[in-house]
Motif scaffolding. Sequence first.
Motif, PDB file in Angstrom:
ATOM      1  N   ARG A   6       5.705   7.746  18.444  1.00 24.14           N
ATOM      2  CA  ARG A   6       5.897   8.152  17.057  1.00 24.14           C
ATOM      3  C   ARG A   6       7.308   8.704  16.819  1.00 24.14           C
ATOM      4  O   ARG A   6       7.947   8.441  15.809  1.00 24.14           O
ATOM      5  N   GLU A   7       7.821   9.484  17.792  1.00 21.86           N
ATOM      6  CA  GLU A   7       9.078  10.213  17.575  1.00 21.86           C
ATOM      7  C   GLU A   7      10.301   9.307  17.502  1.00 21.86           C
ATOM      8  O   GLU A   7      11.353   9.732  16.997  1.00 21.86           O
ATOM      9  N   VAL A   8      10.211   8.071  17.982  1.00 23.22           N
ATOM     10  CA  VAL A   8      11.399   7.213  17.974  1.00 23.22           C
ATOM     11  C   VAL A   8      11.545   6.432  16.673  1.00 23.22           C
ATOM     12  O   VAL A   8      12.570   5.779  16.455  1.00 23.22           O
ATOM     13  N   PHE A   9      10.549   6.492  15.799  1.00 23.41           N
ATOM     14  CA  PHE A   9      10.635   5.785  14.531  1.00 23.41           C
ATOM     15  C   PHE A   9      11.216   6.714  13.471  1.00 23.41           C
ATOM     16  O   PHE A   9      10.617   7.732  13.117  1.00 23.41           O
ATOM     17  N   ALA A  10      12.413   6.345  12.986  1.00 22.93           N
ATOM     18  CA  ALA A  10      13.111   7.188  12.017  1.00 22.93           C
ATOM     19  C   ALA A  10      12.515   7.070  10.623  1.00 22.93           C
ATOM     20  O   ALA A  10      12.778   7.916   9.765  1.00 22.93           O
ATOM     21  N   ALA A  11      11.728   6.036  10.367  1.00 28.58           N
ATOM     22  CA  ALA A  11      11.104   5.848   9.057  1.00 28.58           C
ATOM     23  C   ALA A  11       9.785   5.107   9.231  1.00 28.58           C
ATOM     24  O   ALA A  11       9.651   4.251  10.108  1.00 28.58           O
ATOM     25  N   VAL A  12       8.849   5.459   8.383  1.00 32.87           N
ATOM     26  CA  VAL A  12       7.552   4.778   8.359  1.00 32.87           C
ATOM     27  C   VAL A  12       7.196   4.517   6.902  1.00 32.87           C
ATOM     28  O   VAL A  12       7.167   5.445   6.084  1.00 32.87           O
ATOM     29  N   VAL A  13       6.959   3.251   6.577  1.00 30.33           N
ATOM     30  CA  VAL A  13       6.547   2.876   5.227  1.00 30.33           C
ATOM     31  C   VAL A  13       5.184   2.200   5.332  1.00 30.33           C
ATOM     32  O   VAL A  13       5.007   1.262   6.122  1.00 30.33           O
ATOM     33  N   THR A  14       4.229   2.677   4.559  1.00 27.69           N
ATOM     34  CA  THR A  14       2.865   2.140   4.594  1.00 27.69           C
ATOM     35  C   THR A  14       2.497   1.592   3.221  1.00 27.69           C
ATOM     36  O   THR A  14       3.259   1.680   2.255  1.00 27.69           O
ATOM     37  N   GLY A  15       1.293   1.056   3.145  1.00 24.05           N
ATOM     38  CA  GLY A  15       0.821   0.523   1.875  1.00 24.05           C
ATOM     39  C   GLY A  15       0.754   1.568   0.776  1.00 24.05           C
ATOM     40  O   GLY A  15       0.816   1.225  -0.418  1.00 24.05           O
ATOM     41  N   ALA A  16       0.644   2.846   1.161  1.00 23.60           N
ATOM     42  CA  ALA A  16       0.582   3.917   0.163  1.00 23.60           C
ATOM     43  C   ALA A  16       1.934   4.192  -0.475  1.00 23.60           C
ATOM     44  O   ALA A  16       2.003   4.852  -1.514  1.00 23.60           O
ATOM     45  N   ASP A  17       3.003   3.692   0.127  1.00 21.35           N
ATOM     46  CA  ASP A  17       4.357   3.959  -0.369  1.00 21.35           C
ATOM     47  C   ASP A  17       4.868   2.905  -1.337  1.00 21.35           C
ATOM     48  O   ASP A  17       5.935   3.084  -1.936  1.00 21.35           O
ATOM     49  N   VAL A  18       4.150   1.802  -1.451  1.00 20.03           N
ATOM     50  CA  VAL A  18       4.654   0.686  -2.251  1.00 20.03           C
ATOM     51  C   VAL A  18       3.642   0.291  -3.322  1.00 20.03           C
ATOM     52  O   VAL A  18       2.435   0.511  -3.172  1.00 20.03           O
ATOM     53  N   SER A  19       4.140  -0.303  -4.371  1.00 22.89           N
ATOM     54  CA  SER A  19       3.272  -0.775  -5.450  1.00 22.89           C
ATOM     55  C   SER A  19       3.084  -2.282  -5.408  1.00 22.89           C
ATOM     56  O   SER A  19       2.224  -2.823  -6.106  1.00 22.89           O
TER      57      SER A  19
END
Length: 221
Positions: A126-139
Amino acid sequence: MPILGVIFDMDGVLIDSYQAHFESWSRLYGELGVPYSEPDFASDFGRTSRDILRRRFGEDFSLEEIRNLDERKEALFREVLQSNFPTMDGAVELIDSLAADGFLMAVGSSGPPENIALCLDKLGRREVFAAVVTGADVSRGKPDPQVFELAASRLGVPANSCAVVEDAVHGVEAANRAGMLSIGMTGTVERDRLASAELIVESLRELSPARIRNLIQCRHA
């Protein structure tokens, strides 16, 4: 040397989740008393579960019922993963080598945040990912490029300095529309269906920091 980014889809790229998703969809449709087959599953692969449910039941269920079914399906999926987590071969090694080489990494997935959090915890990276985008973040779901554009923005890396690793046709199209290097990985779909990807691999072990950097730099030439 400019900072480069790699954005990974989660399902079918970092985890071999095909069977887990098929099992959870089969259980959901079984609860509804609706026939369901693997061709049904394959035709929807790469879309958000809510989009799939709206397409299939939009006229028969209210938005609240669709939302409840979506939550039930994803809960079933997490139940399957808790008992059997299928890390994709070479995933951890590639993540570690990219981190050591100075790449910034993100997850760009249509899945809900609960699924992505569970997968990152199970991967132990988890700690090496600088960003996480999921389905909740997009329309807008894939093939719209929104998920990858947002991931690159959160990384602070220009789109043309990012590579996307995807296993779905819609995901490859989204990466191309975002102006990013598209890497298609076979397994979920046949190689010829990923023909629009700039590079097609059968395994994450075919990728390395040097290979990805060279491909991105060649696009800048």
